[in-house]
Design a protein around this motif. Structure first.
Motif, PDB file in Angstrom:
ATOM      1  N   ASP A   9      -1.889  -7.567  -0.436  1.00  0.00           N
ATOM      2  CA  ASP A   9      -2.210  -6.138  -0.256  1.00  0.00           C
ATOM      3  C   ASP A   9      -3.592  -5.916   0.354  1.00  0.00           C
ATOM      4  O   ASP A   9      -4.471  -5.305  -0.256  1.00  0.00           O
ATOM      5  CB  ASP A   9      -2.050  -5.422  -1.608  1.00  0.00           C
ATOM      6  CG  ASP A   9      -0.599  -5.418  -2.066  1.00  0.00           C
ATOM      7  OD1 ASP A   9       0.131  -4.477  -1.727  1.00  0.00           O
ATOM      8  OD2 ASP A   9      -0.189  -6.389  -2.733  1.00  0.00           O
ATOM      9  N   HIS A  11      -4.218  -4.175   3.166  1.00  0.00           N
ATOM     10  CA  HIS A  11      -4.280  -2.755   3.562  1.00  0.00           C
ATOM     11  C   HIS A  11      -5.364  -2.466   4.605  1.00  0.00           C
ATOM     12  O   HIS A  11      -6.125  -1.484   4.476  1.00  0.00           O
ATOM     13  CB  HIS A  11      -4.486  -1.868   2.323  1.00  0.00           C
ATOM     14  CG  HIS A  11      -3.248  -1.733   1.495  1.00  0.00           C
ATOM     15  ND1 HIS A  11      -2.376  -0.683   1.624  1.00  0.00           N
ATOM     16  CD2 HIS A  11      -2.720  -2.541   0.542  1.00  0.00           C
ATOM     17  CE1 HIS A  11      -1.366  -0.842   0.761  1.00  0.00           C
ATOM     18  NE2 HIS A  11      -1.545  -1.962   0.114  1.00  0.00           N
ATOM     19  N   ASP A  50       1.755  -6.174   2.705  1.00  0.00           N
ATOM     20  CA  ASP A  50       0.870  -5.009   2.883  1.00  0.00           C
ATOM     21  C   ASP A  50      -0.409  -5.481   3.578  1.00  0.00           C
ATOM     22  O   ASP A  50      -1.529  -5.287   3.098  1.00  0.00           O
ATOM     23  CB  ASP A  50       0.579  -4.287   1.564  1.00  0.00           C
ATOM     24  CG  ASP A  50       1.698  -3.322   1.175  1.00  0.00           C
ATOM     25  OD1 ASP A  50       2.721  -3.298   1.886  1.00  0.00           O
ATOM     26  OD2 ASP A  50       1.530  -2.607   0.175  1.00  0.00           O
ATOM     27  N   HIS A 202      -0.894  -4.264  -7.136  1.00  0.00           N
ATOM     28  CA  HIS A 202      -2.357  -4.182  -7.104  1.00  0.00           C
ATOM     29  C   HIS A 202      -2.947  -4.326  -8.510  1.00  0.00           C
ATOM     30  O   HIS A 202      -3.772  -3.532  -8.958  1.00  0.00           O
ATOM     31  CB  HIS A 202      -2.832  -2.852  -6.507  1.00  0.00           C
ATOM     32  CG  HIS A 202      -2.480  -2.660  -5.070  1.00  0.00           C
ATOM     33  ND1 HIS A 202      -3.396  -2.263  -4.110  1.00  0.00           N
ATOM     34  CD2 HIS A 202      -1.298  -2.801  -4.402  1.00  0.00           C
ATOM     35  CE1 HIS A 202      -2.817  -2.140  -2.937  1.00  0.00           C
ATOM     36  NE2 HIS A 202      -1.528  -2.469  -3.086  1.00  0.00           N
TER      37      HIS A 202
HETATM   38 FE   LIG Z   1       0.005  -2.455  -1.413  1.00  0.00          FE
END
Ligand SMILES: [Fe+2]
Length: 270
Positions: A9, A11, A50, A202
């Motif tokens: 993740d 991002h 992600d 997360h």
């Molecule tokens: Fe995520």
């Protein structure tokens, strides 16, 4: 012994953008420096999806320039915030399966790591696309890899974005892997999966499901807050960034959570 670093993740966003005031570029940059300092000997760095926040090409380009600084070899999975097409247009070296999904097997001396593509798209039909799905083609690929690993006597580590089961957060449980039962029925059939690693939530979570242990790591950026029954899955908080360290042993494996944002404040690491 195999040592794998696991990020999830990331991002990434275009330059100048932040997520709840946090800069994904800076957070990941610190993590990469930490890995290069303490784990340059790792057999691989696996990122469980992600990769970017909005699936855009600019963010993938920015991410690629940053990830190129990693010393160990890099292996990427996609998640619900990714666009498979845009990702592949930037990360042109990516190995895919025969159907174009971002799935691959990594054979190490004492185990096989399988990277699965649980992105339920295209079409990018949000919010449905936020849930995970392994279609029949991807499940067939998984079965082939599990079978040949069994024939080779190798335990399997599975890496995918979506947890294939509930994790206790009501909002996130609505967007877990949809075909949980099919997935676990297949995994149980072969009986050689030693551990499952996921992202998406997360938050640091460890446990087991249908007898198979799993681990989920924090993001380098924003994290999942309490309470468990928060209906809004997108609510996030600022907590220290982390990555995972997985070390296989003769009879199992060790899973470490490295909160590198805290560690760097230790004078011994200055
Ligand atoms: Fe995520």
């Amino acid at each position: 012994m195999t040592k794998l670093i696991v990020f999830t993740d990331l991002h990434m966003v275009p330059e100048g953008n932040t997520i709840i005031g946090l800069d994904p570029f800076k957070r990941l940059e610190t993590g990469i420096e930490h890995v290069n300092t303490y784990h340059p000997d790792a057999d691989g760095v696996i990122v469980t999806g992600d990769l970017v926040h909005h699936g855009d090409v600019v963010s993938y380009q920015r991410l690629k320039a940053l990830l190129d600084r990693l010393t160990p070899p890099l292996y990427l999975a996609v998640g619900n915030h990714d666009s498979r097409e845009n990702f592949l247009s930037v990360f042109t070296e990516t190995v895919t399966d025969e159907n174009g999904f971002v799935q691959r097997a990594l054979d190490f001396a004492d185990c096989r790591a399988l990277i699965l593509d649980s992105l339920f798209a295209p079409p990018y039909d949000y919010p449905m696309t936020h849930a995970g799905f392994l279609c029949a083609k991807r499940m067939r690929w998984l079965e082939t890899e599990l079978k040949s690993a069994k024939d080779a006597g190798k335990p399997v580590l599975i890496f995918l974005h979506h947890p294939p089961h509930k994790t206790g957060f009501t909002g996130m449980d609505l967007i877990k892997l949809i075909n949980e039962s099919d997935f676990y029925d297949l995994v149980e059939t072969y009986g050689n999966v030693r551990h499952i690693f996921a992202g998406h939530v997360h938050r640091t979570i460890n446990g087991s499901h249908r007898g198979i242990p799993y681990s989920i790591f924090k993001s380098p950026v924003h994290q999942q807050p309490m309470p468990f029954d928060m209906p809004d899955a997108s609510l996030s908080v600022d907590e220290p960034a982390a990555y995972g360290i997985v070390v296989t042993t003769e009879h199992g494996l060790q899973v470490h959570n490295e909160d590198y944002e805290i560690a760097k404040r230790d004078p011994a690491h200055a």
